[in-house]
Design a protein around this motif. Structure first.
Motif, PDB file in Angstrom:
ATOM      1  N   PRO A 194       0.816  -1.229   0.000  1.00 27.25           N
ATOM      2  CA  PRO A 194       0.000   0.000   0.000  1.00 27.25           C
ATOM      3  C   PRO A 194       0.845   1.271   0.000  1.00 27.25           C
ATOM      4  CG  PRO A 194       0.194  -0.826   2.227  1.00 27.25           C
ATOM      5  CD  PRO A 194       1.010  -1.765   1.359  1.00 27.25           C
ATOM      6  N   TYR A 195       2.003   1.228  -0.643  1.00 23.86           N
ATOM      7  CA  TYR A 195       3.015   2.284  -0.529  1.00 23.86           C
ATOM      8  C   TYR A 195       2.481   3.641  -0.990  1.00 23.86           C
ATOM      9  CZ  TYR A 195       6.331  -1.668  -0.276  1.00 23.86           C
ATOM     10  OH  TYR A 195       7.009  -2.814   0.062  1.00 23.86           O
ATOM     11  N   VAL A 196       3.001   4.689  -0.348  1.00 19.96           N
ATOM     12  CA  VAL A 196       2.676   6.072  -0.735  1.00 19.96           C
ATOM     13  C   VAL A 196       3.899   6.787  -1.290  1.00 19.96           C
ATOM     14  CG1 VAL A 196       0.784   6.208   0.928  1.00 19.96           C
ATOM     15  CG2 VAL A 196       3.074   6.954   1.622  1.00 19.96           C
ATOM     16  N   TRP A 197       5.049   6.144  -1.255  1.00 18.26           N
ATOM     17  CA  TRP A 197       6.294   6.667  -1.857  1.00 18.26           C
ATOM     18  C   TRP A 197       7.126   5.466  -2.275  1.00 18.26           C
ATOM     19  CZ3 TRP A 197      11.694   6.746  -0.753  1.00 18.26           C
ATOM     20  CH2 TRP A 197      12.429   7.706  -1.465  1.00 18.26           C
ATOM     21  N   ALA A 198       7.408   5.358  -3.581  1.00 20.24           N
ATOM     22  CA  ALA A 198       8.082   4.149  -4.060  1.00 20.24           C
ATOM     23  C   ALA A 198       8.864   4.429  -5.345  1.00 20.24           C
ATOM     24  CB  ALA A 198       7.062   3.030  -4.295  1.00 20.24           C
ATOM     25  N   PRO A 199      10.044   5.029  -5.235  1.00 25.87           N
ATOM     26  CA  PRO A 199      10.852   5.288  -6.425  1.00 25.87           C
ATOM     27  C   PRO A 199      11.679   4.076  -6.846  1.00 25.87           C
ATOM     28  CG  PRO A 199      11.980   6.150  -4.518  1.00 25.87           C
ATOM     29  CD  PRO A 199      10.680   5.570  -4.014  1.00 25.87           C
ATOM     30  N   TYR A 200      11.218   2.871  -6.504  1.00 24.56           N
ATOM     31  CA  TYR A 200      12.027   1.662  -6.686  1.00 24.56           C
ATOM     32  C   TYR A 200      11.155   0.498  -7.136  1.00 24.56           C
ATOM     33  CZ  TYR A 200      10.131   1.649  -1.939  1.00 24.56           C
ATOM     34  OH  TYR A 200       9.298   1.784  -0.860  1.00 24.56           O
ATOM     35  N   GLN A 201      11.817  -0.565  -7.568  1.00 27.86           N
ATOM     36  CA  GLN A 201      11.164  -1.853  -7.736  1.00 27.86           C
ATOM     37  C   GLN A 201      11.308  -2.613  -6.422  1.00 27.86           C
ATOM     38  OE1 GLN A 201       9.153  -3.410  -9.975  1.00 27.86           O
ATOM     39  NE2 GLN A 201       9.030  -1.309 -10.712  1.00 27.86           N
ATOM     40  N   SER A 202      10.223  -3.126  -5.928  1.00 27.31           N
ATOM     41  CA  SER A 202      10.184  -3.674  -4.578  1.00 27.31           C
ATOM     42  C   SER A 202      10.790  -5.074  -4.500  1.00 27.31           C
ATOM     43  CB  SER A 202       8.728  -3.722  -4.107  1.00 27.31           C
ATOM     44  OG  SER A 202       8.594  -4.478  -2.946  1.00 27.31           O
ATOM     45  N   GLY A 203      11.700  -5.251  -3.528  1.00 34.23           N
ATOM     46  CA  GLY A 203      12.196  -6.591  -3.247  1.00 34.23           C
ATOM     47  C   GLY A 203      11.107  -7.493  -2.714  1.00 34.23           C
ATOM     48  N   VAL A 204      10.177  -6.922  -1.941  1.00 34.74           N
ATOM     49  CA  VAL A 204       9.050  -7.701  -1.409  1.00 34.74           C
ATOM     50  C   VAL A 204       8.162  -8.191  -2.546  1.00 34.74           C
ATOM     51  CG1 VAL A 204       6.990  -7.601   0.053  1.00 34.74           C
ATOM     52  CG2 VAL A 204       9.112  -6.504   0.811  1.00 34.74           C
ATOM     53  N   MET A 205       7.973  -7.358  -3.566  1.00 37.71           N
ATOM     54  CA  MET A 205       7.206  -7.803  -4.729  1.00 37.71           C
ATOM     55  C   MET A 205       7.830  -9.050  -5.337  1.00 37.71           C
ATOM     56  SD  MET A 205       6.591  -5.885  -8.393  1.00 37.71           S
ATOM     57  CE  MET A 205       5.422  -4.674  -7.793  1.00 37.71           C
ATOM     58  N   HIS A 206       9.147  -9.064  -5.414  1.00 37.53           N
ATOM     59  CA  HIS A 206       9.824 -10.203  -6.024  1.00 37.53           C
ATOM     60  C   HIS A 206       9.850 -11.416  -5.096  1.00 37.53           C
ATOM     61  CE1 HIS A 206      10.830  -7.073  -8.860  1.00 37.53           C
ATOM     62  NE2 HIS A 206      11.123  -8.036  -9.711  1.00 37.53           N
ATOM     63  N   ASP A 207       9.844 -11.191  -3.796  1.00 41.12           N
ATOM     64  CA  ASP A 207       9.634 -12.300  -2.862  1.00 41.12           C
ATOM     65  C   ASP A 207       8.277 -12.945  -3.118  1.00 41.12           C
ATOM     66  OD1 ASP A 207      12.059 -12.057  -1.566  1.00 41.12           O
ATOM     67  OD2 ASP A 207      11.263 -10.875   0.097  1.00 41.12           O
ATOM     68  N   ALA A 208       7.262 -12.113  -3.251  1.00 37.76           N
ATOM     69  CA  ALA A 208       5.913 -12.624  -3.497  1.00 37.76           C
ATOM     70  C   ALA A 208       5.869 -13.484  -4.754  1.00 37.76           C
ATOM     71  CB  ALA A 208       4.930 -11.458  -3.614  1.00 37.76           C
ATOM     72  N   LEU A 209       6.476 -12.987  -5.823  1.00 34.60           N
ATOM     73  CA  LEU A 209       6.459 -13.709  -7.089  1.00 34.60           C
ATOM     74  C   LEU A 209       7.309 -14.976  -7.017  1.00 34.60           C
ATOM     75  CD1 LEU A 209       6.719 -10.545  -9.329  1.00 34.60           C
ATOM     76  CD2 LEU A 209       4.688 -11.952  -8.964  1.00 34.60           C
ATOM     77  N   SER A 210       8.360 -14.935  -6.201  1.00 32.47           N
ATOM     78  CA  SER A 210       9.150 -16.151  -5.982  1.00 32.47           C
ATOM     79  C   SER A 210       8.297 -17.259  -5.381  1.00 32.47           C
ATOM     80  CB  SER A 210      10.324 -15.854  -5.043  1.00 32.47           C
ATOM     81  OG  SER A 210      11.271 -15.020  -5.665  1.00 32.47           O
ATOM     82  N   TRP A 211       7.318 -16.867  -4.558  1.00 34.40           N
ATOM     83  CA  TRP A 211       6.428 -17.826  -3.891  1.00 34.40           C
ATOM     84  C   TRP A 211       5.091 -17.974  -4.606  1.00 34.40           C
ATOM     85  CZ3 TRP A 211       8.038 -21.206  -0.430  1.00 34.40           C
ATOM     86  CH2 TRP A 211       9.238 -20.942   0.247  1.00 34.40           C
ATOM     87  N   ASN A 212       5.015 -17.514  -5.857  1.00 35.92           N
ATOM     88  CA  ASN A 212       3.797 -17.669  -6.665  1.00 35.92           C
ATOM     89  C   ASN A 212       2.604 -16.911  -6.108  1.00 35.92           C
ATOM     90  OD1 ASN A 212       4.093 -19.356  -9.073  1.00 35.92           O
ATOM     91  ND2 ASN A 212       4.813 -20.925  -7.653  1.00 35.92           N
ATOM     92  N   LEU A 213       2.845 -15.784  -5.437  1.00 38.03           N
ATOM     93  CA  LEU A 213       1.749 -15.034  -4.837  1.00 38.03           C
ATOM     94  C   LEU A 213       1.431 -13.782  -5.658  1.00 38.03           C
ATOM     95  CD1 LEU A 213       2.787 -15.165  -1.059  1.00 38.03           C
ATOM     96  CD2 LEU A 213       1.232 -16.687  -2.303  1.00 38.03           C
ATOM     97  N   PRO A 214       0.167 -13.565  -6.007  1.00 34.10           N
ATOM     98  CA  PRO A 214      -0.223 -12.329  -6.687  1.00 34.10           C
ATOM     99  C   PRO A 214      -0.182 -11.143  -5.725  1.00 34.10           C
ATOM    100  CG  PRO A 214      -2.161 -13.642  -6.187  1.00 34.10           C
ATOM    101  CD  PRO A 214      -0.972 -14.478  -5.789  1.00 34.10           C
ATOM    102  N   LEU A 215      -0.335  -9.943  -6.285  1.00 33.84           N
ATOM    103  CA  LEU A 215      -0.185  -8.727  -5.488  1.00 33.84           C
ATOM    104  C   LEU A 215      -1.300  -7.727  -5.725  1.00 33.84           C
ATOM    105  CD1 LEU A 215       3.083  -9.264  -6.760  1.00 33.84           C
ATOM    106  CD2 LEU A 215       3.371  -7.926  -4.678  1.00 33.84           C
ATOM    107  N   VAL A 216      -1.480  -6.869  -4.727  1.00 36.17           N
ATOM    108  CA  VAL A 216      -2.208  -5.613  -4.884  1.00 36.17           C
ATOM    109  C   VAL A 216      -1.208  -4.511  -4.577  1.00 36.17           C
ATOM    110  CG1 VAL A 216      -4.023  -4.115  -3.982  1.00 36.17           C
ATOM    111  CG2 VAL A 216      -4.473  -6.565  -4.295  1.00 36.17           C
ATOM    112  N   VAL A 217      -1.010  -3.586  -5.516  1.00 34.23           N
ATOM    113  CA  VAL A 217      -0.047  -2.498  -5.327  1.00 34.23           C
ATOM    114  C   VAL A 217      -0.730  -1.173  -5.617  1.00 34.23           C
ATOM    115  CG1 VAL A 217       1.823  -4.028  -6.049  1.00 34.23           C
ATOM    116  CG2 VAL A 217       0.857  -2.410  -7.687  1.00 34.23           C
ATOM    117  N   THR A 218      -0.209  -0.121  -5.020  1.00 36.82           N
ATOM    118  CA  THR A 218      -0.741   1.210  -5.281  1.00 36.82           C
ATOM    119  C   THR A 218      -0.131   1.814  -6.540  1.00 36.82           C
ATOM    120  OG1 THR A 218       0.891   2.038  -3.693  1.00 36.82           O
ATOM    121  CG2 THR A 218      -1.374   1.781  -2.912  1.00 36.82           C
ATOM    122  N   GLU A 219      -0.817   2.808  -7.072  1.00 35.89           N
ATOM    123  CA  GLU A 219      -0.357   3.529  -8.263  1.00 35.89           C
ATOM    124  C   GLU A 219       0.688   4.542  -7.829  1.00 35.89           C
ATOM    125  OE1 GLU A 219       0.138   3.930 -11.813  1.00 35.89           O
ATOM    126  OE2 GLU A 219      -1.986   3.417 -11.849  1.00 35.89           O
TER     127      GLU A 219
END
Length: 353
Positions: A252-277
């Motif tokens: 639910p980030y409000v500041w994110a000038p990066y690609q998230s390591g947590v996002m890639h952890d999720a994908l490593s474990w086959n988990l979909p995501l909800v992310v903010t714009e």
């Protein structure tokens, strides 16, 4: 055999960049390049130097000379190299006797406000001085090329492991990672009011006391029974357990000038995501369709996104499969090795990978 000097934090440093670099190192060393690790103090590396010191250039130069290193590859976020003096120590260290590659783990889309203007200024200096710049999405590459008229930008995905897990979703949501003001955890807590049939685990370490106070205040005020917490650093084994037992990751980030390591952890474990714009978060979600993108700072929209994913779970799994093929560590290591070869041969590497 060529030698690469990999400059980065490494475990046991409690840092997402340290985990990323260790994964990259483990993947690279399986190939024909020899990797010399150059970590900051507290890292388990071949050499330890003070990243915030004005002697950084000299320290790296001495290691290059001793080890006969062919390329230096630096993993960069501004805070690693000091919060004062505008990273002059790092910028000076880009003037070395061998080619220098810098991976930007943050790309400054926003230039509003004093902080963002300073970060953009540093970013421009780094791009101008480095032989090659690595970013994690194609959109980041296009943005930097347009913003700075740069011709040395290469796009290589962040990298992820391939854990295999098959199970039916059970309405379990996780927020994982360092908890700071920019992570927007309060909005996810509020969203759980609209999701009584779902359970949320918040797992991670607070970055500052102000954020801790704000999050705990929100938890106490709402007193929701469908939220549990693990506040503090989460080790790798415990992290694996949490991901195995989860069905969806929310950022639910409000500041994110990066690609998230947590996002890639999720994908490593086959988990979909909800992310903010927000910032770089939606880029890969939009490209590979492995999750939902929702409005920033909106608990109701976060809740709507969660329901959308669970109602179409199989569709998002297809997107995860596509991204895992493109961004697994074996593929990412090969892309880096190709870049190293092109840089040492002084070719137009940004156009060839």
């Amino acid at each position: 055999m060529k030698k690469i000097g990999l400059v980065s934090p490494f475990p046991p440093k409690k840092d997402g960049i340290a985990i990323y670099s260790d994964n990259l190192y483990q993947s690279l060393k399986k190939n024909e390049y020899e990797i010399v690790t150059i970590g900051n103090r507290g890292s388990n590396a071949d050499y330890n130097v003070d990243f915030k010191s004005f002697n950084l250039q000299k320290d790296i130069y001495n290691i290059i000379k001793k080890e006969k290193i062919d390329i230096i590859h630096i993993q960069y976020v501004a805070a690693l190299f000091g919060r004062r003096f505008m990273n002059i120590n790092l910028i000076s260290a880009l003037n070395l006797s061998v080619p220098v590659i810098v991976t930007l783990h943050e790309v400054q889309y926003c230039t509003k406000g004093f902080k963002n203007k300073i970060l953009s200024y540093i970013e421009k200096k780094i791009i101008n001085k480095a032989d090659s710049i690595v970013v994690h999405t194609g959109q980041q590459k296009k943005f930097l090329e347009k913003k700075y008229k740069a011709e040395n930008i290469t796009h290589i995905y962040h990298g992820l492991s391939l854990y295999r897990i098959q199970k039916s979703p059970n309405n379990k949501i996780i927020f994982f990672g360092m908890i700071s003001k920019g992570k927007g955890v309060e909005y996810l807590i509020k969203a759980m009011q609209y999701l009584p049939e779902y359970h949320l685990l918040i797992a991670g370490r607070f970055v500052d006391k102000k954020t801790k106070k704000s999050v705990i205040k929100e938890l106490k005020a709402l007193n929701l029974k469908n939220i549990s917490m693990h506040f503090g650093w989460v080790g790798e084994e415990q992290k694996k357990t949490y991901y195995k037992n989860s069905d969806l990751v929310v950022l639910p980030y409000v500041w994110a000038p990066y690609q998230s390591g947590v996002m890639h952890d999720a994908l490593s474990w086959n988990l979909p995501l909800v992310v903010t714009e927000e910032g770089g978060l939606p880029e890969l979600v939009r490209e590979f369709r492995f999750g939902e993108i929702v409005k920033t700072r909106s608990p109701a929209e976060i809740a709507k996104g969660v329901k959308s994913v669970f109602n179409n779970y199989a569709k998002y799994k297809e997107g995860i499969i596509r991204y895992r093929k493109a961004a697994n560590w074996k593929t990412v290591a090969y892309k880096h090795l190709t870049l190293y070869e092109l840089v040492t041969r002084d070719l137009k590497y940004s156009k060839n990978i």
